[in-house]
Motif scaffolding. Structure first.
Motif, PDB file in Angstrom:
ATOM      1  N   ILE A 182       0.896  -1.120  -0.167  1.00 35.01           N
ATOM      2  CA  ILE A 182       0.423  -0.194   0.197  1.00 35.01           C
ATOM      3  C   ILE A 182       0.902   1.312   0.541  1.00 35.01           C
ATOM      4  N   MET A 183       1.673   1.222   1.095  1.00 32.88           N
ATOM      5  CA  MET A 183       2.853   2.269   0.452  1.00 32.88           C
ATOM      6  C   MET A 183       4.100   2.638  -0.319  1.00 32.88           C
ATOM      7  N   GLN A 184       3.947   1.560  -0.768  1.00 34.33           N
ATOM      8  CA  GLN A 184       4.505   1.739  -2.179  1.00 34.33           C
ATOM      9  C   GLN A 184       3.172   2.248  -3.782  1.00 34.33           C
ATOM     10  N   SER A 185       2.233   2.509  -3.280  1.00 37.08           N
ATOM     11  CA  SER A 185       0.669   2.511  -4.126  1.00 37.08           C
ATOM     12  C   SER A 185       1.426   4.449  -5.065  1.00 37.08           C
ATOM     13  N   GLU A 186       0.505   4.337  -5.806  1.00 36.70           N
ATOM     14  CA  GLU A 186       0.485   5.618  -6.483  1.00 36.70           C
ATOM     15  C   GLU A 186      -0.244   6.191  -5.538  1.00 36.70           C
ATOM     16  N   LEU A 187      -1.283   6.015  -4.211  1.00 33.56           N
ATOM     17  CA  LEU A 187      -2.639   6.080  -4.112  1.00 33.56           C
ATOM     18  C   LEU A 187      -2.422   7.593  -3.256  1.00 33.56           C
TER      19      LEU A 187
ATOM     20  N   LYS B 154      -6.321   3.126   3.706  1.00 27.28           N
ATOM     21  CA  LYS B 154      -6.537   1.953   3.657  1.00 27.28           C
ATOM     22  C   LYS B 154      -4.950   0.873   4.343  1.00 27.28           C
ATOM     23  N   VAL B 155      -4.124   1.871   4.928  1.00 25.71           N
ATOM     24  CA  VAL B 155      -3.231   0.871   5.700  1.00 25.71           C
ATOM     25  C   VAL B 155      -3.628   0.435   6.959  1.00 25.71           C
ATOM     26  N   LEU B 156      -4.407   1.850   7.509  1.00 26.05           N
ATOM     27  CA  LEU B 156      -4.982   1.853   9.104  1.00 26.05           C
ATOM     28  C   LEU B 156      -6.167   0.768   9.085  1.00 26.05           C
ATOM     29  N   LEU B 157      -6.859   0.181   8.317  1.00 26.27           N
ATOM     30  CA  LEU B 157      -8.172  -1.082   7.630  1.00 26.27           C
ATOM     31  C   LEU B 157      -7.817  -2.274   7.921  1.00 26.27           C
ATOM     32  N   GLU B 158      -6.138  -2.695   6.835  1.00 32.11           N
ATOM     33  CA  GLU B 158      -4.886  -3.738   7.048  1.00 32.11           C
ATOM     34  C   GLU B 158      -5.500  -4.199   8.952  1.00 32.11           C
ATOM     35  N   LEU B 159      -5.475  -3.291   9.897  1.00 33.38           N
ATOM     36  CA  LEU B 159      -4.824  -3.867  10.953  1.00 33.38           C
ATOM     37  C   LEU B 159      -6.405  -4.044  12.623  1.00 33.38           C
ATOM     38  N   LEU B 160      -7.441  -4.422  11.382  1.00 37.00           N
ATOM     39  CA  LEU B 160      -9.122  -3.848  11.455  1.00 37.00           C
ATOM     40  C   LEU B 160      -9.413  -4.727  11.076  1.00 37.00           C
ATOM     41  N   PRO B 161     -10.646  -5.637  11.457  1.00 38.15           N
ATOM     42  CA  PRO B 161     -10.379  -7.326  11.392  1.00 38.15           C
ATOM     43  C   PRO B 161     -11.958  -6.735  10.265  1.00 38.15           C
ATOM     44  N   THR B 162     -11.834  -7.235   9.336  1.00 40.69           N
ATOM     45  CA  THR B 162     -13.362  -6.610   8.001  1.00 40.69           C
ATOM     46  C   THR B 162     -14.028  -7.864   7.148  1.00 40.69           C
ATOM     47  N   ASP B 163     -12.856  -8.579   7.510  1.00 39.56           N
ATOM     48  CA  ASP B 163     -13.480  -9.545   6.336  1.00 39.56           C
ATOM     49  C   ASP B 163     -13.284 -11.634   7.201  1.00 39.56           C
TER      50      ASP B 163
ATOM     51  N   ASN C  10       2.424  -6.533  19.998  1.00 35.79           N
ATOM     52  CA  ASN C  10       2.310  -5.074  19.868  1.00 35.79           C
ATOM     53  C   ASN C  10       2.846  -4.195  19.911  1.00 35.79           C
ATOM     54  N   ASP C  11       4.604  -4.423  19.955  1.00 36.59           N
ATOM     55  CA  ASP C  11       5.828  -3.883  19.682  1.00 36.59           C
ATOM     56  C   ASP C  11       5.958  -3.491  18.047  1.00 36.59           C
ATOM     57  N   ALA C  12       5.331  -3.851  16.950  1.00 36.37           N
ATOM     58  CA  ALA C  12       5.403  -3.306  15.790  1.00 36.37           C
ATOM     59  C   ALA C  12       4.059  -2.744  15.457  1.00 36.37           C
ATOM     60  N   ILE C  13       2.821  -2.708  15.961  1.00 29.89           N
ATOM     61  CA  ILE C  13       1.426  -1.437  15.695  1.00 29.89           C
ATOM     62  C   ILE C  13       1.844  -0.213  16.263  1.00 29.89           C
ATOM     63  N   TYR C  14       2.502  -0.745  17.493  1.00 34.09           N
ATOM     64  CA  TYR C  14       2.357   0.892  17.534  1.00 34.09           C
ATOM     65  C   TYR C  14       3.767   1.832  17.114  1.00 34.09           C
ATOM     66  N   PRO C  15       5.037   1.356  16.740  1.00 39.54           N
ATOM     67  CA  PRO C  15       5.467   2.344  15.906  1.00 39.54           C
ATOM     68  C   PRO C  15       4.973   2.205  14.532  1.00 39.54           C
ATOM     69  N   LEU C  16       4.326   1.620  13.750  1.00 39.56           N
ATOM     70  CA  LEU C  16       3.833   1.909  12.467  1.00 39.56           C
ATOM     71  C   LEU C  16       2.608   3.180  12.816  1.00 39.56           C
ATOM     72  N   ILE C  17       2.236   3.215  14.025  1.00 41.74           N
ATOM     73  CA  ILE C  17       0.882   3.746  14.289  1.00 41.74           C
ATOM     74  C   ILE C  17       1.499   5.818  13.460  1.00 41.74           C
ATOM     75  N   VAL C  18       2.866   5.519  14.367  1.00 38.36           N
ATOM     76  CA  VAL C  18       3.728   6.186  14.861  1.00 38.36           C
ATOM     77  C   VAL C  18       3.969   7.093  13.417  1.00 38.36           C
ATOM     78  N   GLN C  19       4.674   6.255  12.452  1.00 42.19           N
ATOM     79  CA  GLN C  19       5.078   6.718  11.500  1.00 42.19           C
ATOM     80  C   GLN C  19       3.911   7.384  10.704  1.00 42.19           C
ATOM     81  N   ILE C  20       2.644   6.583  10.717  1.00 46.72           N
ATOM     82  CA  ILE C  20       1.668   6.999  10.110  1.00 46.72           C
ATOM     83  C   ILE C  20       1.527   8.361  10.483  1.00 46.72           C
ATOM     84  N   ILE C  21       1.282   8.690  11.431  1.00 48.78           N
ATOM     85  CA  ILE C  21       1.367  10.197  12.323  1.00 48.78           C
ATOM     86  C   ILE C  21       2.428  11.031  11.206  1.00 48.78           C
TER      87      ILE C  21
END
Lengths: 194, 194
Positions: free
Chosen positions: A75-80, A88-97, A125-136
């Motif tokens: 997603i991050m390499q896409s041209e969106l 889209k990245v945040l939705l990957e962290l949520l159960p949607t299907d 959990n290590d992986a998620i918090y730093p990801l959110i920090v990166q998103i901000i």
């Protein structure tokens, strides 16, 4: 000539079987017996690769992390545009299907196994918090982050919101369906974006 | 004369012992054997009241619900200004000390037991969502709720934030300490209040 067995492929096959069982029967159905049957291997063969249910769940869990990470990198390499990319990245962290719901159940089951084993679930959990920090940071770099807000506080708030939504989508799926998850997430993004 | 045993008191004593064991050793230590020892009753006596660990956790869990409800009713009947009242009520839903951390662990353990048992954990969560809806209504009635926001959406967002904060306070206590929980909660309240 002896039969050549690709151990890494076989482990992946067993993990895939684990997923199918969980999607069909929930975590409660993810017994070594059921999984062996689904994977078409003997109980003895399964135990050769995974001596406990905990080990099997851990392997399946790491497979989740790898998959989610790979999807996010895509997603991050896409041209969106940045706003859509982040959504889209945040939705990957949520159960949607069914598939991401199964991932979430394994995450929850595994976190709980660690917690009741007296360990802190930091490696997960290590992986998620730093990801959110990166998103901000990313939003801020693209001049999308609302002025006057604190980046550190907003990372923490977004992280809590995401995991709360994930928990409710899993435990209260009748009310907290996919549309509602997206709606609440959108409202939150609006409140922190320019 | 036969000894008179107050069964309800004895069950409460066992539940209290359960709490002490959980506070000291975490959920993993909450075995019937440890709890019987802590309560000073025989394993047979404990099994007379609770035939499974699940039953015991359920009873301890209901005790949590009763206590939290009683504390919230107290706060709502106090003479505090609405803003402070609501902050105090919300903090009752978060683990901010050893005792509420133990409550949260039991809630988490029990929700997970239900979930892995194939049941929906609605009877537990039931209580919290309607409470959050009431809180938003209360803020609106006191003209504190920011105009232009949707009450339904904001109840859902606040509910997700609360449970996300609770989850992180439990799983990542080094970063998500009490001060940080209060800070994030305050920022969120500021964003929805006049």
């Amino acid at each position: 000539m002896p039969k050549i067995v690709d151990h890494s492929e076989r482990k992946s096959n067993i993990a895939e079987a684990t997923w199918r069982v969980i999607i069909r029967q929930g975590i409660k159905g993810a017994t070594v017996r059921n999984i062996a049957a689904e994977a078409g291997v003997s109980l003895g063969a399964l135990r050769h690769y995974f001596s406990t249910q905990h080990e099997l769940l851990e392997f399946a869990m790491n497979l989740v992390k790898e998959r989610v990470t790979a999807r996010i990198v895509d997603i991050m390499q896409s041209e969106l545009p940045p706003r859509e990319q982040i959504m889209k990245v945040l939705l990957e962290l949520l159960p949607t299907d069914d598939s991401s719901m199964a991932e979430m159940e394994v995450w929850f089951a595994f976190t709980f196994h660690l917690k009741t084993g007296g360990q802190r679930a930091t490696e997960l959990n290590d992986a998620i918090y730093p990801l959110i920090v990166q998103i901000i940071d990313y939003l801020d770099q693209h001049a999308l982050f609302k002025q006057g807000l604190d980046k550190d506080d907003e990372a923490e708030r977004l992280y809590a919101l995401i995991d709360g939504l994930a928990l409710h989508a899993m435990l209260e799926p009748d009310r907290m369906n996919k549309q509602r998850v997206i709606r609440v997430l959108n409202i939150h993004l609006e409140s922190i974006l320019v």
